[in-house]
Design a protein around this motif. Sequence first.
Motif, PDB file in Angstrom:
ATOM      1  N   LYS A 245       0.760  -1.027   0.108  1.00 35.47           N
ATOM      2  CA  LYS A 245       0.081   0.127   0.358  1.00 35.47           C
ATOM      3  C   LYS A 245       1.443   1.097  -0.373  1.00 35.47           C
ATOM      4  CE  LYS A 245      -4.102  -1.856   0.330  1.00 35.47           C
ATOM      5  NZ  LYS A 245      -4.692  -1.588  -1.015  1.00 35.47           N
ATOM      6  N   LEU A 246       2.199   1.329   0.724  1.00 33.61           N
ATOM      7  CA  LEU A 246       2.650   2.239   0.487  1.00 33.61           C
ATOM      8  C   LEU A 246       3.806   2.507  -0.735  1.00 33.61           C
ATOM      9  CD1 LEU A 246       4.311   2.100   4.036  1.00 33.61           C
ATOM     10  CD2 LEU A 246       2.429   3.547   3.658  1.00 33.61           C
ATOM     11  N   ILE A 247       3.606   1.678  -0.906  1.00 35.51           N
ATOM     12  CA  ILE A 247       4.527   1.978  -2.588  1.00 35.51           C
ATOM     13  C   ILE A 247       3.529   2.164  -3.188  1.00 35.51           C
ATOM     14  CG2 ILE A 247       5.616   0.303  -4.659  1.00 35.51           C
ATOM     15  CD1 ILE A 247       6.836  -0.941  -2.490  1.00 35.51           C
ATOM     16  N   LYS A 248       2.191   2.133  -3.540  1.00 39.76           N
ATOM     17  CA  LYS A 248       0.611   2.386  -4.058  1.00 39.76           C
ATOM     18  C   LYS A 248       0.380   3.640  -3.945  1.00 39.76           C
ATOM     19  CE  LYS A 248      -2.891   0.864  -5.707  1.00 39.76           C
ATOM     20  NZ  LYS A 248      -4.294  -0.026  -5.903  1.00 39.76           N
ATOM     21  N   LEU A 249       1.153   4.616  -3.163  1.00 39.51           N
ATOM     22  CA  LEU A 249      -0.023   5.681  -2.666  1.00 39.51           C
ATOM     23  C   LEU A 249       1.282   7.146  -1.768  1.00 39.51           C
ATOM     24  CD1 LEU A 249      -2.152   4.585   0.764  1.00 39.51           C
ATOM     25  CD2 LEU A 249      -2.911   5.412  -2.274  1.00 39.51           C
ATOM     26  N   SER A 250       2.035   6.422  -1.931  1.00 40.14           N
ATOM     27  CA  SER A 250       3.069   7.155  -1.900  1.00 40.14           C
ATOM     28  C   SER A 250       4.302   7.995  -2.837  1.00 40.14           C
ATOM     29  CB  SER A 250       4.629   6.751  -1.296  1.00 40.14           C
ATOM     30  OG  SER A 250       4.726   6.032   0.336  1.00 40.14           O
ATOM     31  N   PRO A 251       4.785   8.787  -2.877  1.00 37.75           N
ATOM     32  CA  PRO A 251       5.470   9.690  -3.987  1.00 37.75           C
ATOM     33  C   PRO A 251       6.579   9.239  -4.444  1.00 37.75           C
ATOM     34  CG  PRO A 251       5.034  11.289  -1.919  1.00 37.75           C
ATOM     35  CD  PRO A 251       4.860  10.120  -1.391  1.00 37.75           C
ATOM     36  N   SER A 252       7.060   9.069  -5.403  1.00 36.37           N
ATOM     37  CA  SER A 252       7.699   8.279  -6.291  1.00 36.37           C
ATOM     38  C   SER A 252       9.243   8.138  -5.311  1.00 36.37           C
ATOM     39  CB  SER A 252       8.521   8.945  -7.560  1.00 36.37           C
ATOM     40  OG  SER A 252       8.561  10.598  -7.236  1.00 36.37           O
ATOM     41  N   ASP A 253       9.606   9.164  -5.139  1.00 33.23           N
ATOM     42  CA  ASP A 253      11.410   8.574  -3.266  1.00 33.23           C
ATOM     43  C   ASP A 253      10.520   8.027  -2.774  1.00 33.23           C
ATOM     44  OD1 ASP A 253      12.296  10.934  -5.674  1.00 33.23           O
ATOM     45  OD2 ASP A 253      11.840  12.437  -4.155  1.00 33.23           O
ATOM     46  N   SER A 254       9.336   8.173  -1.897  1.00 29.06           N
ATOM     47  CA  SER A 254       9.029   7.933  -0.902  1.00 29.06           C
ATOM     48  C   SER A 254       8.822   6.102  -1.211  1.00 29.06           C
ATOM     49  CB  SER A 254       7.718   7.878  -0.182  1.00 29.06           C
ATOM     50  OG  SER A 254       8.366   9.243   0.379  1.00 29.06           O
ATOM     51  N   SER A 255       8.294   6.083  -2.559  1.00 29.48           N
ATOM     52  CA  SER A 255       7.432   4.755  -2.633  1.00 29.48           C
ATOM     53  C   SER A 255       9.050   3.935  -4.050  1.00 29.48           C
ATOM     54  CB  SER A 255       6.948   4.910  -4.275  1.00 29.48           C
ATOM     55  OG  SER A 255       6.294   4.148  -4.263  1.00 29.48           O
ATOM     56  N   LYS A 256      10.016   4.628  -3.858  1.00 26.17           N
ATOM     57  CA  LYS A 256      10.894   3.977  -4.037  1.00 26.17           C
ATOM     58  C   LYS A 256      11.775   3.089  -3.528  1.00 26.17           C
ATOM     59  CE  LYS A 256      15.881   3.955  -6.701  1.00 26.17           C
ATOM     60  NZ  LYS A 256      16.523   5.145  -7.024  1.00 26.17           N
ATOM     61  N   TYR A 257      11.727   3.895  -2.123  1.00 24.84           N
ATOM     62  CA  TYR A 257      12.383   3.532  -0.911  1.00 24.84           C
ATOM     63  C   TYR A 257      11.477   2.025   0.380  1.00 24.84           C
ATOM     64  CZ  TYR A 257      12.785   3.532   4.900  1.00 24.84           C
ATOM     65  OH  TYR A 257      12.528   3.393   5.859  1.00 24.84           O
ATOM     66  N   TYR A 258      10.611   2.912   0.278  1.00 21.11           N
ATOM     67  CA  TYR A 258       9.341   1.277   0.139  1.00 21.11           C
ATOM     68  C   TYR A 258       9.754   0.309  -0.906  1.00 21.11           C
ATOM     69  CZ  TYR A 258       7.200   4.771   3.625  1.00 21.11           C
ATOM     70  OH  TYR A 258       7.069   5.404   4.725  1.00 21.11           O
ATOM     71  N   PHE A 259      10.226   0.506  -1.771  1.00 22.60           N
ATOM     72  CA  PHE A 259      10.357  -0.175  -2.383  1.00 22.60           C
ATOM     73  C   PHE A 259      11.383  -1.515  -2.857  1.00 22.60           C
ATOM     74  CE2 PHE A 259      11.659  -2.802  -6.867  1.00 22.60           C
ATOM     75  CZ  PHE A 259      10.148  -3.641  -6.848  1.00 22.60           C
ATOM     76  N   GLU A 260      11.997  -0.616  -1.679  1.00 26.99           N
ATOM     77  CA  GLU A 260      13.626  -1.121  -1.724  1.00 26.99           C
ATOM     78  C   GLU A 260      13.582  -2.516  -0.137  1.00 26.99           C
ATOM     79  OE1 GLU A 260      16.437   1.476  -1.333  1.00 26.99           O
ATOM     80  OE2 GLU A 260      16.667   2.273  -3.828  1.00 26.99           O
ATOM     81  N   ILE A 261      12.747  -1.770   0.582  1.00 26.44           N
ATOM     82  CA  ILE A 261      11.972  -2.638   2.112  1.00 26.44           C
ATOM     83  C   ILE A 261      10.843  -4.164   1.669  1.00 26.44           C
ATOM     84  CG2 ILE A 261      11.412  -2.825   4.067  1.00 26.44           C
ATOM     85  CD1 ILE A 261      11.666   0.384   4.346  1.00 26.44           C
ATOM     86  N   TYR A 262      10.570  -3.712   0.975  1.00 28.06           N
ATOM     87  CA  TYR A 262       9.526  -4.600   0.394  1.00 28.06           C
ATOM     88  C   TYR A 262      10.707  -6.282  -0.395  1.00 28.06           C
ATOM     89  CZ  TYR A 262       6.008  -7.446  -2.440  1.00 28.06           C
ATOM     90  OH  TYR A 262       5.542  -8.136  -2.922  1.00 28.06           O
ATOM     91  N   ASN A 263      11.690  -5.911  -0.865  1.00 28.69           N
ATOM     92  CA  ASN A 263      12.185  -7.070  -1.551  1.00 28.69           C
ATOM     93  C   ASN A 263      13.098  -7.614  -0.876  1.00 28.69           C
ATOM     94  OD1 ASN A 263      11.570  -6.422  -4.894  1.00 28.69           O
ATOM     95  ND2 ASN A 263      12.500  -4.889  -5.381  1.00 28.69           N
ATOM     96  N   ALA A 264      13.439  -6.526  -0.104  1.00 28.77           N
ATOM     97  CA  ALA A 264      14.839  -7.083   0.726  1.00 28.77           C
ATOM     98  C   ALA A 264      13.332  -8.181   1.797  1.00 28.77           C
ATOM     99  CB  ALA A 264      15.260  -6.698   1.751  1.00 28.77           C
ATOM    100  N   LEU A 265      12.419  -8.084   2.349  1.00 23.54           N
ATOM    101  CA  LEU A 265      11.480  -8.898   3.749  1.00 23.54           C
ATOM    102  C   LEU A 265      11.125  -9.999   2.802  1.00 23.54           C
ATOM    103  CD1 LEU A 265      10.015  -8.790   6.119  1.00 23.54           C
ATOM    104  CD2 LEU A 265       8.958  -7.145   5.453  1.00 23.54           C
ATOM    105  N   ASN A 266      10.482  -9.746   1.391  1.00 19.30           N
ATOM    106  CA  ASN A 266       9.588 -10.628   0.891  1.00 19.30           C
ATOM    107  C   ASN A 266      10.832 -11.970   0.372  1.00 19.30           C
ATOM    108  OD1 ASN A 266       7.797 -12.081  -0.995  1.00 19.30           O
ATOM    109  ND2 ASN A 266       8.682 -11.811  -2.452  1.00 19.30           N
TER     110      ASN A 266
END
Length: 537
Positions: A245-266
């Motif tokens: 949800k954060l990746i989808k709803l956040s601005p582009s810079d924040s979305s990239k940050y959350y995406f990196e966390i998502y990949n590592a956690l997954n």
Amino acid sequence: MPIDNPAYDKAFEYLENGHADSSFYYFNAAKQVFLEQGDSLHVAKCLINMAITQQERGDYFGSQETALQAVPFLDEKKPEHHTLLSMNFNVLGLATDDLNDYSRAVIFYELAIKYSDDPQNTLIYKNNLANSYLYNKNYKEAQKIYSNIIGGTHKSPIEYARVLSNLARVKWMQDSSYVAIHDFLISLKIRGKEHDLWGQNSSLAHITDYYEKQNPDSALIYAKRRYLISKKIKSPDDQIRALKKLIKLSPSDSSKYYFEIYNALNDSIQKTRLAAKNQFTMIRYEVEKNKADNLSLQKDNAEKAYNISRQRIWIGAVSMLCVVLVVGGTLWYKKRKERLQLEAQNRIKANQLNISRKIHDVVANGLYRVMTEIENREDIDRDGILDRLEMMYEKSRDISYETEETKPQKQDYHSQIAELLKSFVTENRKVIIAGNDAEQWMRIHADIKEQIHHILQELMVNMRKHSQATNVVIRFDWDTDVLRIYYSDNGIGMPKSRAIGNGLTSIGNRIASLNGQINFVNQAEKGLKVEISIPIL
């Protein structure tokens, strides 16, 4: 009188202190003690606790397998078993839900409700049942159950908040104009007051979904709160959902940050679940190994005692031998003649049995498989069918000439296995294959692979003839020196009244010739499970 079982007490100590791995180990060890003492009720308690641990750690197939092992140890006719029956069917429902098999999960939850003798537990099971209907998009049935049980939650604020939030959610999912936010916020407030972090996580998820389209800024705020809560409760799955949800709803810079966390956690979740599955398997292996080592030690001690006794009687035996030789000499010729005649007869019978088995494997099962493909496929490969019939003809000629020579296979073995199993797929029957790894099959000797091919073919033919199954699962688990094959279907099972046929007898003989083991876990009209283990070194 209770059985003295220190491992059982240790298991609960570790469970209460949050050490799931250690509790699983000691529950498994305690189960062996209860088995030896014939205490079926405590065997079931151990298995149920093990299944709950596996489900919570993401080993969903393992959880189902362990919970199903508990069923034969419980008797629905005994009221004292009902609580355990309801707990066991509930964990089966949870694991099945996690595997997205919602229709079957509904069956398990209904059984949990049937045997529940505790009103509070019954509310939880009914809520789980409604969730399964919700996940399966049967919104009307889900709403009916939520509405029915919310009146019984007045004694428990946590349960009231849970059902209130779920009821508002299902109403909103049926009608997007329904204003569900009021009930969502009430539920969140109650859960906050009760310090119910898991409940707050659920409420925040519902509110984020509600605001996602109509008010993305608010949705982002609640998604961040959910991410923080999910970290507190240490739930990787909920962290993953919040990050999406954060990746989808956040601005582009924040979305990239959350995406990196998502990949590592997954990646971490996948590795953790695989490790958990392997760990639970190894725990069981170690317990069984220790048991085998103890039996081996007892055997060694018995052999030593036997050797001492043998030495004591050796002198007397030598004296008796002289007498036996005198008397036996007169009978030796006659016995020898009878033995030679018997050996000749046995060789003839063995040869006949060998030829009969080859005809069964090559011709009968081969023709049955071709018939199955012709029956179930509209686009028949005429040339392919003719080629296979010609191959069976040539093999039958080889049998008539008593040749042992086999022709080289054109396909890799894992492809042969896949083709064999998938040939039994029909419009009304699914066949799921797991663990059919090409690299692993390369470790297996050709003779063993040939026997495994016939064993699988026989199982599938038997399934098609008798089981009426619509779902079949074949899973290959690879250890260093053992291949385990797990077969299960949802057919009618194997009635006790039906005699074991030639096919199943042939399977048993083949596995015995490979020094393997086979175990039939049969529940009449509920399906059949077969567990096969074969040494591969």
